[in-house]
Design a protein around this motif. Structure first.
Motif, PDB file in Angstrom:
ATOM      1  N   LEU A   1      -6.214  -0.106   1.860  1.00 36.82           N
ATOM      2  CA  LEU A   1      -5.378  -1.201   2.341  1.00 36.82           C
ATOM      3  C   LEU A   1      -6.315  -2.378   2.593  1.00 36.82           C
ATOM      4  O   LEU A   1      -7.455  -2.187   3.025  1.00 36.82           O
ATOM      5  CB  LEU A   1      -4.692  -0.785   3.651  1.00 36.82           C
ATOM      6  CG  LEU A   1      -3.811  -1.834   4.339  1.00 36.82           C
ATOM      7  CD1 LEU A   1      -2.565  -2.130   3.506  1.00 36.82           C
ATOM      8  CD2 LEU A   1      -3.389  -1.346   5.730  1.00 36.82           C
TER       9      LEU A   1
ATOM     10  N   VAL B   1      -3.921  -4.050  -7.901  1.00 38.28           N
ATOM     11  CA  VAL B   1      -3.106  -4.282  -6.707  1.00 38.28           C
ATOM     12  C   VAL B   1      -1.689  -3.808  -7.006  1.00 38.28           C
ATOM     13  O   VAL B   1      -1.029  -4.341  -7.889  1.00 38.28           O
ATOM     14  CB  VAL B   1      -3.110  -5.786  -6.326  1.00 38.28           C
ATOM     15  CG1 VAL B   1      -2.122  -6.067  -5.197  1.00 38.28           C
ATOM     16  CG2 VAL B   1      -4.517  -6.207  -5.912  1.00 38.28           C
TER      17      VAL B   1
ATOM     18  N   TYR C   1      -3.370 -12.279   9.961  1.00 38.56           N
ATOM     19  CA  TYR C   1      -3.566 -11.636   8.648  1.00 38.56           C
ATOM     20  C   TYR C   1      -2.179 -11.545   8.021  1.00 38.56           C
ATOM     21  O   TYR C   1      -1.368 -10.702   8.391  1.00 38.56           O
ATOM     22  CB  TYR C   1      -4.187 -10.250   8.804  1.00 38.56           C
ATOM     23  CG  TYR C   1      -5.672 -10.308   9.085  1.00 38.56           C
ATOM     24  CD1 TYR C   1      -6.574 -10.594   8.064  1.00 38.56           C
ATOM     25  CD2 TYR C   1      -6.171 -10.107  10.370  1.00 38.56           C
ATOM     26  CE1 TYR C   1      -7.943 -10.677   8.318  1.00 38.56           C
ATOM     27  CE2 TYR C   1      -7.539 -10.189  10.630  1.00 38.56           C
ATOM     28  CZ  TYR C   1      -8.411 -10.480   9.597  1.00 38.56           C
ATOM     29  OH  TYR C   1      -9.749 -10.559   9.842  1.00 38.56           O
TER      30      TYR C   1
ATOM     31  N   TRP D   1      -0.964  -8.623   2.929  1.00 33.98           N
ATOM     32  CA  TRP D   1      -1.403  -7.221   3.004  1.00 33.98           C
ATOM     33  C   TRP D   1      -1.153  -6.543   1.672  1.00 33.98           C
ATOM     34  O   TRP D   1      -0.036  -6.562   1.172  1.00 33.98           O
ATOM     35  CB  TRP D   1      -0.634  -6.504   4.119  1.00 33.98           C
ATOM     36  CG  TRP D   1      -1.065  -6.946   5.477  1.00 33.98           C
ATOM     37  CD1 TRP D   1      -0.692  -8.087   6.129  1.00 33.98           C
ATOM     38  CD2 TRP D   1      -2.003  -6.279   6.334  1.00 33.98           C
ATOM     39  NE1 TRP D   1      -1.323  -8.166   7.349  1.00 33.98           N
ATOM     40  CE2 TRP D   1      -2.130  -7.077   7.497  1.00 33.98           C
ATOM     41  CE3 TRP D   1      -2.741  -5.088   6.225  1.00 33.98           C
ATOM     42  CZ2 TRP D   1      -2.974  -6.712   8.548  1.00 33.98           C
ATOM     43  CZ3 TRP D   1      -3.567  -4.726   7.289  1.00 33.98           C
ATOM     44  CH2 TRP D   1      -3.685  -5.537   8.420  1.00 33.98           C
TER      45      TRP D   1
ATOM     46  N   THR E   1      -6.290  -0.240  -5.731  1.00 32.96           N
ATOM     47  CA  THR E   1      -6.646   1.078  -6.261  1.00 32.96           C
ATOM     48  C   THR E   1      -7.561   0.891  -7.466  1.00 32.96           C
ATOM     49  O   THR E   1      -7.288   0.060  -8.328  1.00 32.96           O
ATOM     50  CB  THR E   1      -5.379   1.841  -6.694  1.00 32.96           C
ATOM     51  OG1 THR E   1      -4.503   1.927  -5.566  1.00 32.96           O
ATOM     52  CG2 THR E   1      -5.697   3.249  -7.167  1.00 32.96           C
TER      53      THR E   1
ATOM     54  N   LEU F   1     -10.245  -8.247   4.673  1.00 29.14           N
ATOM     55  CA  LEU F   1     -10.343  -7.206   5.699  1.00 29.14           C
ATOM     56  C   LEU F   1     -10.053  -5.877   4.989  1.00 29.14           C
ATOM     57  O   LEU F   1      -8.978  -5.698   4.430  1.00 29.14           O
ATOM     58  CB  LEU F   1      -9.308  -7.477   6.805  1.00 29.14           C
ATOM     59  CG  LEU F   1      -9.237  -6.505   7.986  1.00 29.14           C
ATOM     60  CD1 LEU F   1     -10.507  -6.592   8.841  1.00 29.14           C
ATOM     61  CD2 LEU F   1      -8.022  -6.812   8.865  1.00 29.14           C
ATOM     62  N   VAL F   2     -11.031  -4.981   4.976  1.00 24.17           N
ATOM     63  CA  VAL F   2     -10.912  -3.743   4.208  1.00 24.17           C
ATOM     64  C   VAL F   2     -10.652  -2.580   5.165  1.00 24.17           C
ATOM     65  O   VAL F   2     -11.469  -2.303   6.042  1.00 24.17           O
ATOM     66  CB  VAL F   2     -12.197  -3.494   3.378  1.00 24.17           C
ATOM     67  CG1 VAL F   2     -12.069  -2.213   2.566  1.00 24.17           C
ATOM     68  CG2 VAL F   2     -12.461  -4.678   2.450  1.00 24.17           C
ATOM     69  N   LEU F   3      -9.503  -1.929   5.006  1.00 29.75           N
ATOM     70  CA  LEU F   3      -9.089  -0.893   5.956  1.00 29.75           C
ATOM     71  C   LEU F   3      -8.715   0.412   5.250  1.00 29.75           C
ATOM     72  O   LEU F   3      -7.537   0.772   5.148  1.00 29.75           O
ATOM     73  CB  LEU F   3      -7.888  -1.407   6.773  1.00 29.75           C
ATOM     74  CG  LEU F   3      -8.118  -2.684   7.605  1.00 29.75           C
ATOM     75  CD1 LEU F   3      -6.797  -3.246   8.120  1.00 29.75           C
ATOM     76  CD2 LEU F   3      -9.054  -2.407   8.773  1.00 29.75           C
ATOM     77  N   PRO F   4      -9.722   1.114   4.719  1.00 32.24           N
ATOM     78  CA  PRO F   4      -9.406   2.362   4.019  1.00 32.24           C
ATOM     79  C   PRO F   4      -8.831   3.405   4.971  1.00 32.24           C
ATOM     80  O   PRO F   4      -9.155   3.417   6.155  1.00 32.24           O
ATOM     81  CB  PRO F   4     -10.770   2.815   3.486  1.00 32.24           C
ATOM     82  CG  PRO F   4     -11.762   2.189   4.402  1.00 32.24           C
ATOM     83  CD  PRO F   4     -11.174   0.871   4.815  1.00 32.24           C
ATOM     84  N   MET F   5      -7.997   4.272   4.440  1.00 34.91           N
ATOM     85  CA  MET F   5      -7.468   5.353   5.251  1.00 34.91           C
ATOM     86  C   MET F   5      -8.592   6.338   5.562  1.00 34.91           C
ATOM     87  O   MET F   5      -9.283   6.790   4.666  1.00 34.91           O
ATOM     88  CB  MET F   5      -6.368   6.079   4.492  1.00 34.91           C
ATOM     89  CG  MET F   5      -5.659   7.083   5.351  1.00 34.91           C
ATOM     90  SD  MET F   5      -4.753   8.267   4.378  1.00 34.91           S
ATOM     91  CE  MET F   5      -6.092   9.277   3.777  1.00 34.91           C
ATOM     92  N   GLU F   6      -8.783   6.662   6.837  1.00 33.95           N
ATOM     93  CA  GLU F   6      -9.798   7.650   7.206  1.00 33.95           C
ATOM     94  C   GLU F   6      -9.166   9.012   7.425  1.00 33.95           C
ATOM     95  O   GLU F   6      -9.793  10.035   7.233  1.00 33.95           O
ATOM     96  CB  GLU F   6     -10.527   7.196   8.475  1.00 33.95           C
ATOM     97  CG  GLU F   6     -11.394   5.966   8.217  1.00 33.95           C
ATOM     98  CD  GLU F   6     -12.098   5.459   9.458  1.00 33.95           C
ATOM     99  OE1 GLU F   6     -11.602   5.708  10.581  1.00 33.95           O
ATOM    100  OE2 GLU F   6     -13.137   4.804   9.308  1.00 33.95           O
TER     101      GLU F   6
END
Lengths: 160, 181
Positions: free
Chosen positions: A71, A94, A104, A107, A111, A134-139
């Motif tokens: 994301l 995208v 922000y 959004w 991939t 702003l890079v928000l990978p799923m953890e």
């Protein structure tokens, strides 16, 4: 135009958005479970499909297994939102892009085939838009299924 | 009995790739959909069923399903609720939020202080903005004791809240993930 759904149509959506029975005649199995006939189930699904209420009967992919994805968000001036969105949307990488009410305000999900390719796409987006991403990978995922229960009781009548 | 054998990894065999391409945009609505796929791929129906089971077990496909168009069903509003949850509680409470029936995804993501202090994301869907706001309140009730209260970052002029909701204003692009031909 389809305005109300039959009980059978509602049951099909709520119970089979999570998966069809994996057998030779899945609609016969559904009919048995819902106390209906195979013909009725097939025609109900066909009607839902024709009305666009089903986007498809088909395979749902696991994004996480399709490569590397994250994301991401951009904070851009409102006046530039459309032009920046257009730049972001040009990328095949995208697949979702939403305007949202927040500092922000853009959004999107990026991939790529692997992590290196992902980093390169994000760098390219930063370069073309002129804004930091702003890079928000799923953890971790605390909920694995995208299916949620549909409440038909409050359905608006004008489904178009 | 099926002769189908799995390649035992995330790589798709050529046959699996054809299967994905054939099934991703939809199957014909017929009594024996897997028989249709079998004919297209020139394998047996039993092999198609075995391959589908295997792709699910390997996590490559989640399911073959009747995929609803939520927007057409009246779910016009989605809200991305975001929460600054104390790290030691985020796993336990993240799972609790994920179990709420109106939450479609619930993920842990990294913070980027000072501009982004939220680590828990829960997506909710509703038919009205009020419904979405009400879901946010329900999540807040659940998390109230584990939210992190931070001092405002006066150096950066940023006000750090414990939670927020980002409602969608417009869908600018939405294409399901598809394997490219």
């Amino acid at each position: 135009m389809k305005t109300t759904l039959t009980q059978l149509e509602q049951d099909i959506i709520n119970q089979y958005q999570k998966g069809l029975p994996l057998c030779s005649t899945p609609y016969k199995a559904i009919a048995q479970a819902l106390n209906s006939s195979e013909e009725e189930v097939l025609s109900a699904i066909q009607a839902l499909d024709n009305a666009g209420i089903l986007s498809r009967v088909g395979a749902v992919f696991n994004h996480k297994k399709a490569g590397s994805s994250t994301l991401a968000a951009l904070a851009v001036p409102e006046a530039e939102l459309d032009s920046i969105a257009e730049i972001v949307n040009q990328f095949d990488h995208v697949n979702h892009n939403y305007g949202r009410e927040h500092g922000y305000n853009l959004w999107f999900v990026v991939t790529a085939s692997d992590e290196q390719a992902l980093i390169e796409v994000i760098a390219k987006i930063e370069q073309l838009t002129g804004y930091p991403v702003l890079v928000l990978p799923m953890e971790k995922s605390y909920h694995i299924d995208l299916a949620f229960n549909i409440n038909f009781a409050e359905s608006p009548r004008g489904c178009h | 009995m099926s002769n189908y054998t799995s390649p035992h990894n995330l790589q798709l065999s050529s046959l699996e790739r054809q299967f994905v391409l054939l099934t991703q945009s939809g199957l014909p609505i017929v009594a024996q959909p897997y028989q249709y796929v079998a004919e297209q791929l020139q394998i047996t129906e039993a092999d198609v069923l075995a391959m589908t089971t295997d792709l699910k077990e390997r996590g490559i496909i989640r399911r073959i399903a009747a995929v609803p168009n939520h927007y057409k069903l009246g779910y016009r509003y989605n809200g991305m609720t975001v929460w600054d949850v104390e790290d030691e509680y985020v796993s336990e409470f993240g799972q609790a939020v994920g179990r709420l029936p109106f939450v479609s995804h619930c993920y842990l993501r990294p913070r980027h202080l000072p501009q982004w202090n939220y680590n828990l994301f829960a997506m909710v869907h509703g038919k009205t903005t009020q419904e979405v706001q009400q879901y946010r309140t329900q999540i807040k009730d659940l998390l109230i004791n584990v939210l992190q209260v931070r001092n405002d970052d006066s150096d950066h002029g940023i006000k750090l809240m414990t939670n927020d909701i980002l409602t969608s204003t417009e869908i600018l692009k939405k294409t399901g993930l598809r394997l490219k031909r």
